[in-house]
Design an enzyme around this catalytic site. Structure first.
Site, PDB file in Angstrom:
ATOM      1  CB  CYS A   1       3.763 -22.301   6.207  1.00 27.88           C
ATOM      2  SG  CYS A   1       4.847 -20.829   7.158  1.00 27.88           S
TER       3      CYS A   1
ATOM      4  CB  CYS B   1       6.264 -23.199  11.024  1.00 31.78           C
ATOM      5  SG  CYS B   1       4.492 -21.834  11.199  1.00 31.78           S
ATOM      6  CD  GLU B   2       5.138 -20.502  17.778  1.00 27.66           C
ATOM      7  OE1 GLU B   2       4.839 -20.318  18.422  1.00 27.66           O
ATOM      8  OE2 GLU B   2       6.411 -21.066  18.642  1.00 27.66           O
ATOM      9  CG  HIS B   3       1.944 -20.739  13.469  1.00 29.12           C
ATOM     10  ND1 HIS B   3       2.306 -19.527  13.283  1.00 29.12           N
ATOM     11  CD2 HIS B   3       1.306 -20.773  14.893  1.00 29.12           C
ATOM     12  CE1 HIS B   3       2.451 -18.565  14.345  1.00 29.12           C
ATOM     13  NE2 HIS B   3       1.623 -19.099  15.010  1.00 29.12           N
ATOM     14  CG  HIS B   4       1.372 -24.468   9.412  1.00 30.02           C
ATOM     15  ND1 HIS B   4       2.044 -22.685   8.787  1.00 30.02           N
ATOM     16  CD2 HIS B   4      -0.052 -24.577   8.726  1.00 30.02           C
ATOM     17  CE1 HIS B   4       1.158 -22.252   9.223  1.00 30.02           C
ATOM     18  NE2 HIS B   4      -0.631 -22.710   8.892  1.00 30.02           N
TER      19      HIS B   4
ATOM     20  CD  GLN C   1      11.934 -14.336   9.613  1.00 26.17           C
ATOM     21  OE1 GLN C   1      11.455 -15.472   8.875  1.00 26.17           O
ATOM     22  NE2 GLN C   1      12.326 -13.064   9.749  1.00 26.17           N
TER      23      GLN C   1
ATOM     24  CG  HIS D   1       8.435 -18.342   6.948  1.00 27.63           C
ATOM     25  ND1 HIS D   1       8.105 -18.992   8.366  1.00 27.63           N
ATOM     26  CD2 HIS D   1       9.252 -17.099   7.174  1.00 27.63           C
ATOM     27  CE1 HIS D   1       8.996 -17.594   9.339  1.00 27.63           C
ATOM     28  NE2 HIS D   1       9.603 -16.778   7.898  1.00 27.63           N
TER      29      HIS D   1
END
Length: 194
Positions: A156, A85-88, A126, A154
């Site tokens: 996250c 995940c690019e956010h976390h 995703q 996920h």
């Protein structure tokens, strides 16, 4: 026979220095026995996990396009993937199923799995992963339509934040006749047992 690592030593060492600094910042001692080799192992792991940045999905696809006179749907189900995940920068993983309607050509089945890996092994979301696979197949060969279904779990959502252990996310993208004819989408879903 194990996988052969082919990492540039200088790059591994640069990344390892950052992992060592992170270990210190979270309160660990990177020199203690169990952690001495961790920064190098973690550096090699992140290079493997992000190997998609060093691959070209369109080139992969075009290596195995063959003539095909048929016009019925082709489906490859349950291609497993692992991504971050690019956010976390936490893992998400699951399965991708791809369908397409040939228009004079077909693609080697193993290339579909390689394309999934090429996009998944990057920092990702995703929704983008699903559309990238669909768009690439539209570009790589003539078809009457492409459909992609991706279901992922996920970490996250499972390890932090809302901590919902049984959650899963499903995303779709489609083009051509799949966009124009709902019955084709329904047939794809039925064949996937969704």
């Amino acid at each position: 026979m194990g996988r052969i690592e082919n990492h540039k030593e200088d790059l591994v060492n640069q990344i390892a220095e950052h992992y060592s600094a992170i270990l210190k910042l979270v309160g660990e001692d990177p020199e203690r026995e169990g952690l001495r080799k961790t920064p190098v192992r973690a550096a090699k792991a992140i290079l493997d996990i992000t190997s998609g940045y060093r691959s070209e999905p369109l080139t992969i696809a075009r290596q195995a396009i063959f003539e095909h006179a048929g016009s019925q749907m082709v489906i490859v189900k349950d291609i497993e993937f692992y991504s971050m995940c690019e956010h976390h920068i936490l893992p998400f993983f699951g399965r991708v199923s791809i369908g397409y309607i040939p228009k004079g050509s077909m693609i080697g089945l193993s290339k579909l799995a390689r394309i999934v890996d090429s996009f998944a092994r990057r920092l990702q979301v995703q929704e983008r992963l699903t559309s990238q696979i669909c768009n690439l197949l539209d570009e790589a060969m003539p078809t009457d339509g492409v459909i992609v279904c991706c279901t992922g779990e996920h970490l996250c959502m499972k390890m932090r934040g809302v901590e919902k252990q049984d959650s899963a996310t499903t995303t779709f993208d489609y083009s051509g006749r799949f966009a124009e004819e709902p019955t084709l989408r329904e047939e794809f879903m039925r064949l996937l047992n969704c």
